[in-house]
Design a protein around this motif. Structure first.
Motif, short mmCIF file in Angstrom:
data_model
loop_
_atom_site.label_atom_id
_atom_site.label_comp_id
_atom_site.label_asym_id
_atom_site.label_seq_id
_atom_site.Cartn_x
_atom_site.Cartn_y
_atom_site.Cartn_z
N ARG A 12 0.84 -1.20 0.00
CA ARG A 12 0.00 0.00 0.00
C ARG A 12 0.87 1.25 0.00
O ARG A 12 0.63 2.18 -0.76
CB ARG A 12 -0.92 -0.01 1.23
N THR A 31 -4.13 -3.52 -2.67
CA THR A 31 -3.62 -2.57 -1.67
C THR A 31 -2.73 -1.52 -2.32
O THR A 31 -2.73 -0.35 -1.93
CB THR A 31 -2.84 -3.28 -0.53
N GLY A 40 -2.91 2.71 -2.23
CA GLY A 40 -1.81 3.67 -2.06
C GLY A 40 -1.81 4.71 -3.17
O GLY A 40 -1.62 5.91 -2.91
#
Ligand SMILES: Cc1cc2nc3c(=O)[nH]c(=O)nc-3n(C[C@H](O)[C@H](O)[C@H](O)COP(=O)(O)OP(=O)(O)OC[C@H]3O[C@@H](n4cnc5c(N)ncnc54)[C@H](O)[C@@H]3O)c2cc1C
Length: 291
Positions: A78, A251, A255
């Protein structure tokens, strides 16, 4: 019930976030402009990741990795998702599938990959076999102690930097009530093997500096020792090790979305029109709230 992160998990997040801000962000403009990651910068990121103890953090400590669990690794991905995909490649996360290495494959592939001495790539997709992996045409035929491989793979991330590629290849076919079904085997293929070529793939609309490559096999001869896992057991190898990467793709996207939001938020605070920051207008602030 507490769903918050533990202190240690917070520390992982903060460490990787600082790394991305200090070691990745400063090179992004250059990569954006040139579409390339200079060799020295790539090596520098790799060495700093090793020094930080995060290289191959997705591997168990028993083989020299950082031994992060799935959640911790998802958090790492992330944070990496905030930065350039081309530069982040050198914050090495070799394919977990290498844990299927046996015998001298461990010394030749698994351990050097974990130490950052050899880089890997993974090849499944073909021009006519994307979601439908079993539709692959790339095939290997047994010839004495060797396998002879013919076919093409495309969209292969990181293959331009790879010292070897884990390639999924059809090694036979079963007749089923639903029609023929390919048997698939995973092979370890070294760059430079005769009959194996890696060439530039397609231009991406985003991810400047990230390249996807085309792999071509033209009567490429692989010794039987290059089989990863069992013959015809490629699907088992995939299912055991590859599923975890589905979560990390998600994930990483979180980000990226967070970085985009930061940009939008800052811009809406800096940009002034009609005498005030545009973020003060409800038409903009509602959109930010939704984001
Ligand atoms: C950035 C990036 C990096 C990649 N890196 C690699 C790599 O390193 N190695 C590798 O092997 N591959 C890699 N790939 C390829 C990736 O695995 C394929 O793109 C993916 O498997 C989808 O295949 P496809 O693009 O041929 O799409 P298709 O399979 O043609 O799918 C097209 C669309 O049809 C939908 N669809 C397909 N089948 C069905 C179904 N049965 N039901 C409903 N909808 C369906 C899909 O969801 C999709 O929206 C990469 C791709 C990208 C974008």
């Amino acid at each position: 019930m507490n769903f918050g992160l533990t202190e240690e998990q917070e520390m992982i997040v903060n460490t990787v976030r600082s790394f991305v801000e200090n070691e990745i962000y400063p090179h992004e403009d250059l990569v954006e402009r040139t579409g390339e990651v200079p060799h020295e910068i790539a090596q520098d990121i790799k060495q700093k990741t090793i020094d930080l103890g995060f290289y191959a953090c997705n591997f168990p400590e028993s083989v020299g990795g950082a031994g992060l669990n799935h959640l911790e690794f998802a958090l790492v991905e992330r944070e990496l998702g905030r930065g350039s995909m081309a530069l982040n490649h050198f914050f090495g996360r070799p394919q977990n599938i290498l844990m299927a290495c046996e015998g001298d494959q461990i010394e030749r592939y698994l351990l050097p990959a974990v130490r950052g001495e050899r880089m890997d790539a993974l090849a499944m997709t073909e021009p006519d076999a994307g979601s439908d992996v079993r539709g692959m045409k790339c095939n290997a035929v047994r010839d004495g102690g060797d396998w002879v491989v013919n076919g093409t793979k495309h969209f292969i991330s990181g293959a331009e930097h790879a010292d070897f590629v884990i390639v999924f290849i059809a090694t036979g076919e079963d007749q089923t009530p639903k029609g023929p079904k390919k048997r698939i085997t995973a092979f370890l293929v070294d760059r430079g093997t005769p009959g194996f070529t890696i060439r530039d793939g397609y231009q991406s609309v985003s991810h400047r500096g990230y390249k996807n490559m085309i792999l071509e096999f033209d009567n490429c001869r692989l010794p039987h020792a290059q089989v990863l896992g069992e013959v015809d057991g490629g699907f088992e190898v995939m299912n055991t090790w590859l599923y975890a990467t589905r979560i990390t793709v998600a994930t990483m996207s979180v980000g990226r979305a967070r970085r985009c939001f930061d940009y939008a938020l800052n811009y809406s605070a800096e940009r002034k029109q009609f005498g005030q920051a545009i973020g003060k207008f409800q038409g903009v602030s509602f959109q930010l709230a939704e984001l």
